[in-house]
Design an enzyme around this catalytic site. Structure first.
Site, mmCIF file in Angstrom:
data_model
loop_
_atom_site.group_PDB
_atom_site.id
_atom_site.type_symbol
_atom_site.label_atom_id
_atom_site.label_comp_id
_atom_site.label_asym_id
_atom_site.label_seq_id
_atom_site.Cartn_x
_atom_site.Cartn_y
_atom_site.Cartn_z
ATOM 1 C CE1 TYR A 14 36.662 -2.123 -40.376
ATOM 2 C CE2 TYR A 14 36.939 -0.232 -41.743
ATOM 3 C CZ TYR A 14 36.352 -0.946 -40.581
ATOM 4 O OH TYR A 14 35.190 -0.463 -40.078
ATOM 5 C CG ASP A 38 31.416 4.298 -36.062
ATOM 6 O OD1 ASP A 38 30.933 5.217 -36.297
ATOM 7 O OD2 ASP A 38 31.497 3.487 -36.978
#
Lengths: 121, 121
Positions: A14, A38
């Site tokens: 990732y 986020d």
């Protein structure tokens, strides 16, 4: 909940994809119905791979590097501290928490950080 | 979800209570219907303050110190790396994630760590 995935390899993939891939590449690491928050507490939850790709598009034009600082795993979940450097100008050090499905796709991501964790270089 | 709590002060109080309080003192920091998973992936979820006190009772006889290493906050949640030293013999460094209610009580705690994060001193 009894499946085993190599969460550390998945987290490294990732972070590498965030640094070197496109927003479509990063979104492809997420499950179709994944959720992304986020920053946590920011009031916005991105739901589904399409919305998640839109979130990462803001980073497509940026020159990014990433660095895994502290990694912890539990079952098919991971929590980790990492650094993201933006264009050699800004460094952010969030803690992220991720869950993975049995195919290794990210089902949920939450990023904990605030302006206090941003350093101008 | 729009309330504001000082998550860093609450985390510091928690770590101080783990080090210097009893299991009842620690359990009192949790909401009545809180959940605790430690370690994540360990297959056991402790539900409710009574079960949570039982979880911390294993530490009542131990001489513990705690140290906050990295703290991140988002809304009424926190994620942090800390060290717990057990009897001067063992050091564990988990990442924990906590959610708090508007009264500052812990509603959910998850601890990410494994044997890889245990150091014998």
């Amino acid at each position: 909940m009894t499946y085993v995935v190599d969460t550390e390899a998945l987290v490294k993939r990732y972070l590498d994809t965030v640094a070197n891939g496109t927003s479509a590449d990063v979104a492809a690491l997420y499950a179709e119905d994944a959720t992304l928050e986020d920053p946590v507490g920011g009031g916005q939850m991105h739901i589904g791979r399409h919305a998640i790709e839109g979130f990462y598009q803001a980073m497509d034009a940026a020159d990014l590097t990433t660095e895994l600082l502290t990694f912890r795993s539990g079952g098919h979940e991971a929590a980790f501290v990492f650094a993201i450097n933006v264009g050699g100008a800004m460094r952010i050090e969030p803690i992220e928490v991720m869950s993975f499905d049995r195919d290794g796709q990210i089902t949920a991501m939450k990023a904990y950080w605030s302006q206090d964790n941003v350093t101008m270089l």
